[in-house]
Design an enzyme around this catalytic site. Sequence first.
Site, PDB file in Angstrom:
ATOM      1  NE  ARG A   1      32.593  -5.484 -23.346  1.00 15.50           N
ATOM      2  CZ  ARG A   1      31.705  -6.514 -22.631  1.00 15.50           C
ATOM      3  NH1 ARG A   1      32.122  -7.507 -22.679  1.00 15.50           N
ATOM      4  NH2 ARG A   1      30.422  -6.237 -22.415  1.00 15.50           N
TER       5      ARG A   1
ATOM      6  NE  ARG B   1      32.042 -12.259 -87.994  1.00 18.81           N
ATOM      7  CZ  ARG B   1      31.698 -13.489 -87.772  1.00 18.81           C
ATOM      8  NH1 ARG B   1      31.114 -13.960 -86.531  1.00 18.81           N
ATOM      9  NH2 ARG B   1      31.609 -14.333 -88.899  1.00 18.81           N
TER      10      ARG B   1
ATOM     11  CG  LEU C   1      15.992  -3.578 -21.814  1.00 23.45           C
ATOM     12  CD1 LEU C   1      16.431  -3.864 -20.366  1.00 23.45           C
ATOM     13  CD2 LEU C   1      14.945  -2.455 -21.729  1.00 23.45           C
ATOM     14  CB  ALA C   2      18.480  -1.467 -28.074  1.00 19.78           C
TER      15      ALA C   2
ATOM     16  NE  ARG D   1      25.122  -7.046 -59.109  1.00 14.92           N
ATOM     17  CZ  ARG D   1      25.444  -5.989 -60.021  1.00 14.92           C
ATOM     18  NH1 ARG D   1      25.887  -6.281 -61.300  1.00 14.92           N
ATOM     19  NH2 ARG D   1      24.866  -4.631 -59.726  1.00 14.92           N
TER      20      ARG D   1
ATOM     21  CG  ASN E   1      24.006  -2.614 -67.938  1.00 14.51           C
ATOM     22  OD1 ASN E   1      25.211  -2.763 -68.113  1.00 14.51           O
ATOM     23  ND2 ASN E   1      23.375  -2.765 -66.705  1.00 14.51           N
TER      24      ASN E   1
HETATM   25  C1  UD1 Z   1      22.099  -8.777 -16.946  1.00 12.60           C
HETATM   26  C2  UD1 Z   1      21.502  -9.332 -15.994  1.00 12.60           C
HETATM   27  C3  UD1 Z   1      22.035 -10.722 -15.525  1.00 12.60           C
HETATM   28  C4  UD1 Z   1      21.956 -11.957 -16.673  1.00 12.60           C
HETATM   29  C5  UD1 Z   1      22.450 -10.995 -17.818  1.00 12.60           C
HETATM   30  C6  UD1 Z   1      22.373 -11.989 -18.911  1.00 12.60           C
HETATM   31  C7  UD1 Z   1      20.581  -7.438 -14.696  1.00 12.60           C
HETATM   32  C8  UD1 Z   1      20.756  -6.392 -13.474  1.00 12.60           C
HETATM   33  N1  UD1 Z   1      21.450  -8.494 -14.533  1.00 12.60           N
HETATM   34  O1  UD1 Z   1      23.209  -8.462 -16.580  1.00 12.60           O
HETATM   35  O2  UD1 Z   1      21.293 -11.147 -14.419  1.00 12.60           O
HETATM   36  O3  UD1 Z   1      22.732 -12.876 -16.048  1.00 12.60           O
HETATM   37  O4  UD1 Z   1      22.008  -9.914 -18.122  1.00 12.60           O
HETATM   38  O5  UD1 Z   1      23.220 -11.586 -19.973  1.00 12.60           O
HETATM   39  O6  UD1 Z   1      19.615  -7.137 -15.331  1.00 12.60           O
HETATM   40  N2  UD1 Z   1      20.640  -2.075 -20.912  1.00 12.60           N
HETATM   41  C9  UD1 Z   1      20.273  -0.702 -21.069  1.00 12.60           C
HETATM   42  N3  UD1 Z   1      20.369   0.396 -20.198  1.00 12.60           N
HETATM   43  C10 UD1 Z   1      21.074   0.118 -19.032  1.00 12.60           C
HETATM   44  C11 UD1 Z   1      21.586  -1.092 -18.848  1.00 12.60           C
HETATM   45  C12 UD1 Z   1      21.480  -1.993 -19.555  1.00 12.60           C
HETATM   46  O7  UD1 Z   1      19.377  -0.527 -22.132  1.00 12.60           O
HETATM   47  O8  UD1 Z   1      20.860   1.031 -18.279  1.00 12.60           O
HETATM   48  C13 UD1 Z   1      20.718  -3.079 -21.861  1.00 12.60           C
HETATM   49  C14 UD1 Z   1      22.036  -3.403 -22.432  1.00 12.60           C
HETATM   50  O9  UD1 Z   1      22.113  -2.449 -23.714  1.00 12.60           O
HETATM   51  C15 UD1 Z   1      21.853  -4.813 -22.661  1.00 12.60           C
HETATM   52  C16 UD1 Z   1      21.065  -5.459 -21.680  1.00 12.60           C
HETATM   53  O10 UD1 Z   1      20.304  -4.172 -21.127  1.00 12.60           O
HETATM   54  O11 UD1 Z   1      21.068  -5.022 -23.813  1.00 12.60           O
HETATM   55  C17 UD1 Z   1      21.607  -6.105 -20.336  1.00 12.60           C
HETATM   56  O12 UD1 Z   1      22.576  -5.074 -19.825  1.00 12.60           O
HETATM   57  P1  UD1 Z   1      23.922  -5.702 -19.290  1.00 12.60           P
HETATM   58  O13 UD1 Z   1      24.762  -4.519 -19.001  1.00 12.60           O
HETATM   59  O14 UD1 Z   1      24.714  -6.636 -20.470  1.00 12.60           O
HETATM   60  O15 UD1 Z   1      23.689  -6.670 -18.085  1.00 12.60           O
HETATM   61  P2  UD1 Z   1      24.542  -7.732 -17.539  1.00 12.60           P
HETATM   62  O16 UD1 Z   1      25.387  -7.110 -16.620  1.00 12.60           O
HETATM   63  O17 UD1 Z   1      25.018  -8.483 -18.734  1.00 12.60           O
END
Ligand code: UD1
Length: 453
Positions: free
Chosen positions: A18, A426, A11-12, A319, A372
């Site tokens: 932030r 030279r 998931l990304a 390099r 070069n």
């Molecule tokens: C999530 C977990 C929480 C856990 C924590 C650990 C859930 C509901 N909660 O919370 O239990 O302790 O991670 O860090 O899963 N993302 C998407 N699409 C979305 C939402 C999120 O791609 O719609 C991705 C975010 O980019 C991120 C990850 O999912 O990489 C987690 O999402 P985030 O919003 O950070 O979840 P937390 O509230 O931290």
Amino acid sequence: MSQRTCLSVILAAGEGTRMKSAVPKVLHPIAGLPMVAHVVRAAEAAGSGDLALVIGHGADEMRKATQKLAPKAETFVQDKRLGTAHAVLAARDAISKGYDDILVMFGDTPLIDPEVLTVARRKLAEGAAIVVVGFRTSNPSGYGRLIEKGGKLIAIREEKDCTDEEKKITFCNGGLMAVAGKHALQLLDQVGNDNAKGEYYLTDIVEIAGGQGFDVVAAEAGFENVLGINNRAELAAAEGIWQTRRRREAMLSGVTLIAPETVFFSYDTQIGADTIVEPNVWFGPGVKIATGAKIHAFSHLEGATIASDCDVGPFARLRPGADLKQKAKVGNFCEVKQATIEEGAKVNHLTYIGDARVGAGANIGAGTITCNYDGYSKFFTDIGEGAFIGSNSSLVAPVTIGKGGYIASGSVITESVPDDALAFGRARQRTLAGKGKELRERFASAAAVRKKA
Ligand code: UD1
Ligand code: MG
């Protein structure tokens, strides 16, 4: 287990606001490699043959980057950010192909150890429907709490939905989950959004699976494994942890680091046993060092290949394309780029060698420059075996210095020099008796006149 098929859904789609960056969060590097690529590598190391990357913010840039970093990964766009379960379902087409194991990982959690994933997959193989990777912390604020009963995980409660009693739980959800492929879609499809944030929580599948009588377990891992990056301070903290791990690994494999905390590796640095690295050395991407080399203090290396028993620095800059053969030496304030320094050759002081070959045993005097570049194109300098380049010489490429060629110091060499020839490029020296004294007197009286005026 190796026969079990595995898909990793990474998931990304988060915005990463932030980070305060024009670059998508998961493309920020740790040890020179975008953090999402660390996650991809961990998944692959745990035997995940297929990858699905769920992207949202900066989709075009992410797609391009994915093609480079993980050509095998399929990308899926999550248009609206409706929660982690919704995000996983963006990859429905991949999941529905049918896998034994599904790993759900976060792209902003780069320090995951493949071993943790392997353990989770093993528990699936043993019959669990879901394995949640948890960690213990004295400060659980913000994390989902793992609620256990009789050794089974019965629910994950997000902080905002916790009772005061549940908030005291210190066993937390790291975010990583392994799900039995055959149940994944039906579990995910039952997730609703009736909670404090109004989101589709992936974590809800724990309770749903439990309700269907499936086995759900937690696997504990060290906090580093699940450390999520949200801002640049956390990025630096993750870099620090990564470097500490890598330094230890290098030392345990036989590399001496005199001041390990001052040496920085890249994700792909290769460094052989009995190499000694002095303080304050930077390894950019693509460095390979064989055994027994010495890398002296304050050297900066990138894309360089160093054979055994070479001596580099202090204050050397290697390099990309620098290729040092056995026992070659590149000393202080030297820069080498796209050049081979053959066996035993010495480039000791204040020199630039670029687009060149320095033959075996050749000696390059202080202040030698291979010219070069003419502002438009790069040209090659070939220096033969055993040649001697006198100090402060400019070798204007394209040019060849033959084997055993001898260049007088201070030369500007624009024409090739045959084997064993001596070349002066030279002006001839003139020495005028008494002229120094005369000049000094003339200057002194001129200065006195100026002072009076
Ligand atoms: C999530 C977990 C929480 C856990 C924590 C650990 C859930 C509901 N909660 O919370 O239990 O302790 O991670 O860090 O899963 N993302 C998407 N699409 C979305 C939402 C999120 O791609 O719609 C991705 C975010 O980019 C991120 C990850 O999912 O990489 C987690 O999402 P985030 O919003 O950070 O979840 P937390 O509230 O931290
Ligand atoms: Mg988070």
